[in-house]
Design an enzyme around this catalytic site. Structure first.
Site, PDB file in Angstrom:
ATOM      1  N   GLY A   1       0.823  -1.210   0.000  1.00 15.94           N
ATOM      2  CA  GLY A   1       0.000   0.000   0.000  1.00 15.94           C
ATOM      3  C   GLY A   1       0.855   1.257   0.000  1.00 15.94           C
ATOM      4  O   GLY A   1       0.571   2.230  -0.696  1.00 15.94           O
TER       5      GLY A   1
ATOM      6  N   ARG B   1       7.254   1.774   1.410  1.00 13.82           N
ATOM      7  CA  ARG B   1       7.498   0.343   1.561  1.00 13.82           C
ATOM      8  C   ARG B   1       7.963  -0.253   0.235  1.00 13.82           C
ATOM      9  O   ARG B   1       8.788  -1.161   0.202  1.00 13.82           O
ATOM     10  CB  ARG B   1       6.227  -0.379   2.013  1.00 13.82           C
ATOM     11  CG  ARG B   1       5.935  -0.238   3.465  1.00 13.82           C
ATOM     12  CD  ARG B   1       6.755  -1.264   4.244  1.00 13.82           C
ATOM     13  NE  ARG B   1       6.769  -0.967   5.664  1.00 13.82           N
ATOM     14  CZ  ARG B   1       5.816  -1.317   6.514  1.00 13.82           C
ATOM     15  NH1 ARG B   1       4.763  -1.982   6.094  1.00 13.82           N
ATOM     16  NH2 ARG B   1       5.927  -1.030   7.782  1.00 13.82           N
TER      17      ARG B   1
ATOM     18  N   ARG C   1       2.319  11.654  -8.514  1.00 12.51           N
ATOM     19  CA  ARG C   1       1.578  11.852  -7.257  1.00 12.51           C
ATOM     20  C   ARG C   1       2.281  11.226  -6.055  1.00 12.51           C
ATOM     21  O   ARG C   1       1.630  10.861  -5.065  1.00 12.51           O
ATOM     22  CB  ARG C   1       0.158  11.276  -7.343  1.00 12.51           C
ATOM     23  CG  ARG C   1      -0.738  12.045  -8.285  1.00 12.51           C
ATOM     24  CD  ARG C   1      -2.114  11.412  -8.346  1.00 12.51           C
ATOM     25  NE  ARG C   1      -2.945  12.128  -9.284  1.00 12.51           N
ATOM     26  CZ  ARG C   1      -4.090  12.736  -8.959  1.00 12.51           C
ATOM     27  NH1 ARG C   1      -4.543  12.678  -7.732  1.00 12.51           N
ATOM     28  NH2 ARG C   1      -4.787  13.372  -9.865  1.00 12.51           N
TER      29      ARG C   1
ATOM     30  N   ARG D   1      -0.377  -8.550  -3.748  1.00 14.69           N
ATOM     31  CA  ARG D   1      -0.418  -7.517  -2.710  1.00 14.69           C
ATOM     32  C   ARG D   1       0.417  -7.977  -1.532  1.00 14.69           C
ATOM     33  O   ARG D   1       0.329  -9.143  -1.099  1.00 14.69           O
ATOM     34  CB  ARG D   1      -1.867  -7.269  -2.270  1.00 14.69           C
ATOM     35  CG  ARG D   1      -1.989  -6.531  -0.969  1.00 14.69           C
ATOM     36  CD  ARG D   1      -3.330  -5.890  -0.754  1.00 14.69           C
ATOM     37  NE  ARG D   1      -3.577  -5.623   0.651  1.00 14.69           N
ATOM     38  CZ  ARG D   1      -2.968  -4.692   1.382  1.00 14.69           C
ATOM     39  NH1 ARG D   1      -2.032  -3.922   0.853  1.00 14.69           N
ATOM     40  NH2 ARG D   1      -3.261  -4.531   2.659  1.00 14.69           N
TER      41      ARG D   1
ATOM     42  N   SER E   1      -0.363  -5.062   5.305  1.00 18.14           N
ATOM     43  CA  SER E   1      -0.660  -5.412   6.686  1.00 18.14           C
ATOM     44  C   SER E   1      -2.156  -5.631   6.852  1.00 18.14           C
ATOM     45  O   SER E   1      -2.956  -5.239   5.994  1.00 18.14           O
ATOM     46  CB  SER E   1      -0.175  -4.305   7.625  1.00 18.14           C
ATOM     47  OG  SER E   1      -0.827  -3.098   7.299  1.00 18.14           O
TER      48      SER E   1
ATOM     49  N   GLU F   1     -17.245   1.727  12.128  1.00 15.07           N
ATOM     50  CA  GLU F   1     -18.365   2.099  13.021  1.00 15.07           C
ATOM     51  C   GLU F   1     -19.388   0.975  13.107  1.00 15.07           C
ATOM     52  O   GLU F   1     -20.505   1.187  13.551  1.00 15.07           O
ATOM     53  CB  GLU F   1     -19.053   3.375  12.494  1.00 15.07           C
ATOM     54  CG  GLU F   1     -18.145   4.586  12.399  1.00 15.07           C
ATOM     55  CD  GLU F   1     -17.966   5.320  13.727  1.00 15.07           C
ATOM     56  OE1 GLU F   1     -18.667   4.988  14.696  1.00 15.07           O
ATOM     57  OE2 GLU F   1     -17.096   6.214  13.783  1.00 15.07           O
TER      58      GLU F   1
ATOM     59  N   GLU G   1      -8.290  -6.077   5.989  1.00 19.75           N
ATOM     60  CA  GLU G   1      -7.453  -5.081   5.323  1.00 19.75           C
ATOM     61  C   GLU G   1      -8.362  -4.323   4.364  1.00 19.75           C
ATOM     62  O   GLU G   1      -9.576  -4.381   4.514  1.00 19.75           O
ATOM     63  CB  GLU G   1      -6.225  -5.736   4.653  1.00 19.75           C
ATOM     64  CG  GLU G   1      -6.532  -6.897   3.740  1.00 19.75           C
ATOM     65  CD  GLU G   1      -6.915  -6.510   2.348  1.00 19.75           C
ATOM     66  OE1 GLU G   1      -6.004  -6.188   1.567  1.00 19.75           O
ATOM     67  OE2 GLU G   1      -8.136  -6.564   1.999  1.00 19.75           O
TER      68      GLU G   1
ATOM     69  N   ASP H   1      -1.775  -5.650  13.695  1.00 16.59           N
ATOM     70  CA  ASP H   1      -2.540  -5.302  14.893  1.00 16.59           C
ATOM     71  C   ASP H   1      -3.657  -6.327  15.046  1.00 16.59           C
ATOM     72  O   ASP H   1      -3.867  -7.148  14.148  1.00 16.59           O
ATOM     73  CB  ASP H   1      -3.105  -3.874  14.798  1.00 16.59           C
ATOM     74  CG  ASP H   1      -3.867  -3.646  13.501  1.00 16.59           C
ATOM     75  OD1 ASP H   1      -3.252  -3.160  12.545  1.00 16.59           O
ATOM     76  OD2 ASP H   1      -5.059  -3.979  13.440  1.00 16.59           O
TER      77      ASP H   1
ATOM     78  N   ARG I   1       8.404  -4.088  12.624  1.00 15.55           N
ATOM     79  CA  ARG I   1       7.652  -4.124  11.364  1.00 15.55           C
ATOM     80  C   ARG I   1       8.521  -4.502  10.181  1.00 15.55           C
ATOM     81  O   ARG I   1       8.086  -5.217   9.292  1.00 15.55           O
ATOM     82  CB  ARG I   1       6.968  -2.781  11.105  1.00 15.55           C
ATOM     83  CG  ARG I   1       5.772  -2.619  12.011  1.00 15.55           C
ATOM     84  CD  ARG I   1       5.040  -1.331  11.814  1.00 15.55           C
ATOM     85  NE  ARG I   1       4.081  -1.203  12.902  1.00 15.55           N
ATOM     86  CZ  ARG I   1       2.759  -1.125  12.745  1.00 15.55           C
ATOM     87  NH1 ARG I   1       2.236  -1.124  11.562  1.00 15.55           N
ATOM     88  NH2 ARG I   1       1.962  -1.046  13.771  1.00 15.55           N
TER      89      ARG I   1
END
Ligand code: HPA
Length: 234
Positions: free
Chosen positions: A20, A24, A43, A87, A90, A162, A179, A204, A217
Site C-alpha cells: 500500500g 514500503r 503523485r 499484494r 498489513s 463504526e 485489510e 494489529d 515491522r
C-alpha cells in the site's frame, strides 16, 4: 505513460508486488532487488523495477483502499501487461489463533462492496486468489518457518470502523483478518485473466488490541516480501 503511472512501455515487469505504502515499495526494492530503477513517481506513488534471482520484478505502491488500488492495477494490467500481481501489506487479526507478526495468505476476500459493484449489480461475486500462487506462498512460508494462516479475509472500505456488528459476523464466520485492498485486486485479476494473491502481515489485532511495535515491522514485512517473491517465481 498512463494517467497515473509515468513509466515507459517496457519499464514494468510482468510480475508486480503491490504494497500500500510507496515508501514500503522503495524499501522492499532496495532491500530485495538488484539493478533497481525508479519507474514511477506520479503523485508520489513510487514504483521500482529490478531483478530478483534472475527474474524481473516491479514493486509499486497501491495506495490505501480499493479505489486507489483499482486505479493502479487497471493501468498495470491494461497498459503495461502485468500478469502476476501480489499484494504485500498489513492487516488486523480477527481470530484468537492468529497472532500479531503472523502471515495470512488470503484465499478469498469478503466485502460489503468493491469498485466492481457497478458491474456485478445484484451478484455477490466471490473474489478468490490464484490457486498456484496461493499454494506456492503457503509452501514458501512453511519452508521459512513463518507462522502462516491460509483462509478468508475481509476487505473493508473503512479503517475507522463504526460497525462492530459486522466485524462480529466476520469473526464468527472464520475470517482471519481485515485489510482494505485484496478483494478488488482479485476482481480485476479474474476479469482480465491474470494471477493475483495477497500475502499479509498481521500488524494489529481487533480482539486483543495488540499492535506490532514499529521496530518489529521491518523484519516481519521482509518475511512477507520473500514469501511473495518465492511464490511468484515458484
Ligand atoms: N482495518 C483495516 N485495515 C487494516 C487494519 C485494520 O484494523 N490493520 C491493518 N490494515
Amino acid at each position: 505513460m498512463t494517467v497515473h503511472i509515468g513509466a515507459q512501455p517496457g519499464d514494468i515487469a510482468e510480475t508486480v508486488l503491490l504494497p500500500g505504502d510507496p515508501y514500503r515499495a522503495k524499501w522492499a526494492a532496495e532491500t530485495f532487488l538488484t539493478d533497481v530503477k525508479l519507474v514511477n513517481e506520479v503523485r508520489g506513488m513510487l514504483g521500482f523495477t529490478g531483478m530478483w534471482k534472475g527474474n524481473r520484478v516491479t514493486i509499486h505502491g497501491s495506495g490505501m483502499g480499493m479505489p486507489s488500488l483499482s486505479i493502479y492495477v487497471n493501468e498495470l494490467i491494461k497498459d503495461y501487461g502485468a500478469k502476476t500481481l501480489i499484494r504485500i501489506g498489513s492487516c488486523g487479526g480477527m481470530q484468537d489463533s492468529v497472532k500479531v507478526r503472523d502471515v495470512i495468505v488470503a484465499m478469498t476476500a469478503t466485502t460489503l462492496s468493491t469498485p466492481s459493484r457497478g458491474i456485478f449489480k445484484e451478484m455477490n461475486f466471490a473474489p478468490c486468489a490464484d490457486y498456484g500462487l496461493l499454494r506456492a506462498a503457503a509452501d514458501a512460508a512453511e519452508a521459512k518457518g513463518t507462522a502462516t494462516h491460509v483462509g478468508g479475509i475481509y476487505s473493508s472500505d473503512v479503517f475507522y470502523d463504526e460497525r462492530p456488528d459486522l466485524n462480529e459476523q466476520m469473526v464468527r464466520h472464520g475470517i482471519l483478518g481485515v485489510e482494505m485492498e485484496a478483494a478488488e485486486l482479485y476482481n480485476l485479476a479474474a476479469r482480465h485473466g491474470r494471477r493475483a494473491l495477497a500475502v499479509l502481515t498481521v500488524s494489529d489485532h481487533l480482539l486483543t488490541g495488540e499492535a506490532l511495535p514499529s521496530e518489529d515491522r521491518e523484519k516481519t514485512f521482509g518475511d512477507m516480501v520473500e514469501i511473495a517473491l518465492e511464490a511468484a517465481f515458484a
